[in-house]
Design a protein around this motif. Sequence first.
Motif, PDB file in Angstrom:
ATOM      1  N   SER A 106     -45.293  25.608   5.684  1.00 15.31           N
ATOM      2  CA  SER A 106     -44.255  26.630   5.793  1.00 15.31           C
ATOM      3  C   SER A 106     -43.791  27.050   4.407  1.00 15.31           C
ATOM      4  O   SER A 106     -44.055  26.372   3.396  1.00 15.31           O
ATOM      5  CB  SER A 106     -43.061  26.092   6.578  1.00 15.31           C
ATOM      6  OG  SER A 106     -42.405  25.070   5.842  1.00 15.31           O
ATOM      7  N   ILE A 107     -43.062  28.158   4.341  1.00 16.60           N
ATOM      8  CA  ILE A 107     -42.517  28.614   3.066  1.00 16.60           C
ATOM      9  C   ILE A 107     -41.548  27.579   2.501  1.00 16.60           C
ATOM     10  O   ILE A 107     -41.528  27.318   1.296  1.00 16.60           O
ATOM     11  CB  ILE A 107     -41.835  29.986   3.232  1.00 16.60           C
ATOM     12  CG1 ILE A 107     -42.904  31.067   3.394  1.00 16.60           C
ATOM     13  CG2 ILE A 107     -40.925  30.300   2.044  1.00 16.60           C
ATOM     14  CD1 ILE A 107     -42.365  32.470   3.546  1.00 16.60           C
ATOM     15  N   GLU A 108     -40.769  26.969   3.364  1.00 17.10           N
ATOM     16  CA  GLU A 108     -39.821  25.943   2.918  1.00 17.10           C
ATOM     17  C   GLU A 108     -40.555  24.758   2.303  1.00 17.10           C
ATOM     18  O   GLU A 108     -40.154  24.231   1.250  1.00 17.10           O
ATOM     19  CB  GLU A 108     -38.948  25.483   4.087  1.00 17.10           C
ATOM     20  CG  GLU A 108     -37.974  26.530   4.620  1.00 17.10           C
ATOM     21  CD  GLU A 108     -38.670  27.632   5.415  1.00 17.10           C
ATOM     22  OE1 GLU A 108     -39.808  27.406   5.909  1.00 17.10           O
ATOM     23  OE2 GLU A 108     -38.074  28.725   5.548  1.00 17.10           O
ATOM     24  N   GLU A 109     -41.625  24.316   2.934  1.00 12.63           N
ATOM     25  CA  GLU A 109     -42.418  23.213   2.389  1.00 12.63           C
ATOM     26  C   GLU A 109     -43.089  23.623   1.084  1.00 12.63           C
ATOM     27  O   GLU A 109     -43.170  22.832   0.132  1.00 12.63           O
ATOM     28  CB  GLU A 109     -43.475  22.774   3.407  1.00 12.63           C
ATOM     29  CG  GLU A 109     -42.911  22.119   4.651  1.00 12.63           C
ATOM     30  CD  GLU A 109     -43.968  21.926   5.720  1.00 12.63           C
ATOM     31  OE1 GLU A 109     -43.908  20.898   6.416  1.00 12.63           O
ATOM     32  OE2 GLU A 109     -44.850  22.800   5.871  1.00 12.63           O
ATOM     33  N   ALA A 110     -43.567  24.858   1.043  1.00  8.98           N
ATOM     34  CA  ALA A 110     -44.230  25.341  -0.166  1.00  8.98           C
ATOM     35  C   ALA A 110     -43.266  25.394  -1.348  1.00  8.98           C
ATOM     36  O   ALA A 110     -43.642  25.106  -2.490  1.00  8.98           O
ATOM     37  CB  ALA A 110     -44.833  26.724   0.096  1.00  8.98           C
ATOM     38  N   GLU A 118     -40.725  32.418  -6.381  1.00  7.91           N
ATOM     39  CA  GLU A 118     -40.492  32.979  -5.058  1.00  7.91           C
ATOM     40  C   GLU A 118     -41.759  32.840  -4.223  1.00  7.91           C
ATOM     41  O   GLU A 118     -42.876  32.952  -4.742  1.00  7.91           O
ATOM     42  CB  GLU A 118     -40.103  34.460  -5.173  1.00  7.91           C
ATOM     43  CG  GLU A 118     -39.750  35.114  -3.847  1.00  7.91           C
ATOM     44  CD  GLU A 118     -39.421  36.594  -3.991  1.00  7.91           C
ATOM     45  OE1 GLU A 118     -38.729  37.132  -3.111  1.00  7.91           O
ATOM     46  OE2 GLU A 118     -39.869  37.203  -4.994  1.00  7.91           O
ATOM     47  N   ILE A 119     -41.582  32.615  -2.929  1.00  7.40           N
ATOM     48  CA  ILE A 119     -42.711  32.518  -2.013  1.00  7.40           C
ATOM     49  C   ILE A 119     -42.442  33.404  -0.808  1.00  7.40           C
ATOM     50  O   ILE A 119     -41.397  33.292  -0.157  1.00  7.40           O
ATOM     51  CB  ILE A 119     -42.948  31.068  -1.552  1.00  7.40           C
ATOM     52  CG1 ILE A 119     -43.136  30.145  -2.757  1.00  7.40           C
ATOM     53  CG2 ILE A 119     -44.166  30.990  -0.633  1.00  7.40           C
ATOM     54  CD1 ILE A 119     -43.262  28.681  -2.404  1.00  7.40           C
ATOM     55  N   VAL A 120     -43.379  34.303  -0.522  1.00  9.72           N
ATOM     56  CA  VAL A 120     -43.279  35.187   0.647  1.00  9.72           C
ATOM     57  C   VAL A 120     -44.658  35.251   1.297  1.00  9.72           C
ATOM     58  O   VAL A 120     -45.654  34.775   0.760  1.00  9.72           O
ATOM     59  CB  VAL A 120     -42.806  36.604   0.254  1.00  9.72           C
ATOM     60  CG1 VAL A 120     -41.400  36.561  -0.342  1.00  9.72           C
ATOM     61  CG2 VAL A 120     -43.778  37.242  -0.741  1.00  9.72           C
ATOM     62  N   TYR A 121     -44.705  35.880   2.456  1.00 11.54           N
ATOM     63  CA  TYR A 121     -45.987  36.038   3.139  1.00 11.54           C
ATOM     64  C   TYR A 121     -46.723  37.269   2.617  1.00 11.54           C
ATOM     65  O   TYR A 121     -46.135  38.192   2.026  1.00 11.54           O
ATOM     66  CB  TYR A 121     -45.773  36.149   4.649  1.00 11.54           C
ATOM     67  CG  TYR A 121     -45.385  34.840   5.303  1.00 11.54           C
ATOM     68  CD1 TYR A 121     -46.245  33.751   5.253  1.00 11.54           C
ATOM     69  CD2 TYR A 121     -44.161  34.715   5.958  1.00 11.54           C
ATOM     70  CE1 TYR A 121     -45.894  32.542   5.853  1.00 11.54           C
ATOM     71  CE2 TYR A 121     -43.797  33.503   6.559  1.00 11.54           C
ATOM     72  CZ  TYR A 121     -44.664  32.419   6.499  1.00 11.54           C
ATOM     73  OH  TYR A 121     -44.315  31.231   7.081  1.00 11.54           O
ATOM     74  N   VAL A 122     -48.041  37.296   2.852  1.00 11.70           N
ATOM     75  CA  VAL A 122     -48.877  38.370   2.311  1.00 11.70           C
ATOM     76  C   VAL A 122     -48.518  39.733   2.904  1.00 11.70           C
ATOM     77  O   VAL A 122     -48.898  40.766   2.334  1.00 11.70           O
ATOM     78  CB  VAL A 122     -50.382  38.083   2.542  1.00 11.70           C
ATOM     79  CG1 VAL A 122     -50.839  36.891   1.735  1.00 11.70           C
ATOM     80  CG2 VAL A 122     -50.679  37.891   4.014  1.00 11.70           C
ATOM     81  N   SER A 123     -47.792  39.747   3.993  1.00 13.18           N
ATOM     82  CA  SER A 123     -47.376  41.037   4.564  1.00 13.18           C
ATOM     83  C   SER A 123     -46.496  41.813   3.587  1.00 13.18           C
ATOM     84  O   SER A 123     -46.386  43.036   3.674  1.00 13.18           O
ATOM     85  CB  SER A 123     -46.625  40.819   5.881  1.00 13.18           C
ATOM     86  OG  SER A 123     -45.507  39.970   5.690  1.00 13.18           O
ATOM     87  N   GLU A 124     -45.867  41.129   2.642  1.00 14.28           N
ATOM     88  CA  GLU A 124     -45.028  41.788   1.638  1.00 14.28           C
ATOM     89  C   GLU A 124     -45.777  42.095   0.345  1.00 14.28           C
ATOM     90  O   GLU A 124     -45.220  42.694  -0.582  1.00 14.28           O
ATOM     91  CB  GLU A 124     -43.811  40.915   1.319  1.00 14.28           C
ATOM     92  CG  GLU A 124     -42.867  40.680   2.470  1.00 14.28           C
ATOM     93  CD  GLU A 124     -41.597  39.967   2.029  1.00 14.28           C
ATOM     94  OE1 GLU A 124     -41.127  40.262   0.906  1.00 14.28           O
ATOM     95  OE2 GLU A 124     -41.094  39.132   2.791  1.00 14.28           O
TER      96      GLU A 124
END
Length: 475
Positions: A106-110, A118-124
Motif C-alpha cells: 500500500s501507499i502507507e507501507e511504501a 511523495e507516493i501516488v498511484y500511476v493514475s496521477e
Amino acid sequence: MPGPVELQGKKYPAKQHAQKVRGHFLTTVRGQTEGSASFFLSGENLKLHPYSDENQVMRQNRYFYYLSGVNIPGSHVLYDLKADKSTLFLPEIDLEEVMWTGMPMSIEEAQKTFDVDEIVYVSEMETRVVAAKAHGKIFTTDVNEWNQHLAQHLTPGDKDFFLALDESRLLKDDYELALMRHAAAITDNSHLAVMSALPVEKNEGHIHAEFIYHSMRQGSKHQSYSPVCCAGPHASTLHYIINDADIVDQKTVLIDAGAEWSNYASDVTRCFPVDGHWTKEHLEIYEAVLDMQSQTMALIKPGVSWDDLHLLAHRVLIQHFLKLGIFKAEFSEQQLFDSGVSDAFFPHGLGHLLGMDTHDVGGRPNSEDPHPKLKGLRLRRTLQAGMVLTDEPGIYFSPFLLEDTLKEDGEMIKYINRDVVDKYWYIGGVRIEDDLLITETGYENFTKITKDPKEISKIVLDGIAKGRGGFHCIV
C-alpha cells in the motif's frame, strides 16, 4: 530473509542519490541553466514470454533503482531538481490479480519503506509529468514500452544526464557498501560449499547447482551474472556458461560466480584441483596468477592508475613464463612485453568496477585506444576512495586464442617454446578474482574465501574424506 544488521530500520538512500545526480548534472556538467529541469525514470514491469502466460524474470532497471530503491514492477519516479522533490508512482491495485499474487504494497507501507517525498498511484503520473514539463525539460534515460505514452514530454538519451548518473554511481556510499559486503559474504560461503562438495560434484552442472543452492539458502535468490562453472580445457573460455560437461576425468576446476543482494553484485573466481592434489603444471600457473594479483593489489590506493597496474600484471606473467620456459630465455622481459606475446595468454583486463552491475558504470573504457593491452580495459581511471572493483588476473591456454600466436610461420612463435606450452593445455585456464573497496589509504578486500593453494587443497581433501553430500547448508 533479513539483510545486513547495520541496515535494519534504514531506508535505501534514494533521495541522497537523486541529490548527488543533481549536483553532478548542474555544477559539473551543465551549469545552472537546467535548474528547473526534472528527472523521470521508469522501472521494469512484468512481461510475458512470447506465446505464453508465464512471466519473464524481472531485472530492475539499475538507474531507476538508484533513484528510487524500488523493486515493485510497474513503478516510476519523478525528481524535481529545483524543488528537490522526488515522487514515486506505484501501479494501481488490480483486484482481479490479488487472488493470484496477494495484495501489493500500500501507499502507507511504501512511505515507511522508501526514501521519497511523495507516493501516488500511476493514475496521477501523466498530470504530474505535464506539470513538470511546464517548468523545464524532463530528462530520462530512454523512452520505452512502460512510458511511451509520455514520450512527447520526455527528453531521452541526453549524454550529460547519463554522465551524471554514472559519476554518481561511481563512488559507493555506506548503505551500498553494506549491501555489497553482505553479497560478498554469501558468495564466500557458496564458494566454500563448492570446494567442499567434490563427492557429489561429478558434472559442471553440479558445481553450478551447489553454488546456487547455498546462495538461495542464505537469501540471495538471484546471481549477479550467469555462473561460470568449468573443468579442464573449458576454463580457457572466459565466459563459459554451458556448465554441463563431466568433470571426473579432468584435473582442474574454475568457478566464477557471485551472489546478488538487493540488486548489488559480488564477483569472485576461484580455482581448485578436482582430487584435491595440485598437479605440477596447474600449481605453476596458479602461483603465477596469484603473484600477478598480489603484486597489483599491493599497489592499490587512491591516485594510482589502473592502466599501470594492468601493465604490471603482464610483466609479472612474463617473468613467470621465462622461469617456466614457456617464453624463450634469449629474449628480455622488455622485448617480450613490447612484442605483445603475453596478450593471448592474458587477453582481458585486470578488473572492472563493481556495483549494481557486475561490470559497473563509470569506468570510461576506450575501445579505440591503439594500445593493444589497454583497449579492452573496462576501467581507465585513476583510483578513488569509494570505488569498488575487481582484481582478476588470469592465464589461459586456449587453442582459439593461441592459434595465431603458435603458427610456425607467424611473428610470435619465435618467443615461445611450443613443446613447453603443450604441457599446459589440460589446465584450460586459471583466474583469481577478489572484490575490493578503495579506501583512503589502500583497499578493503570484501572477498574472504581463501586463495592459498595449500588451504584450498585441504578444503577439497577434507570434503572428499568426509564424503560430504551437497544437500547440507554450511551456514
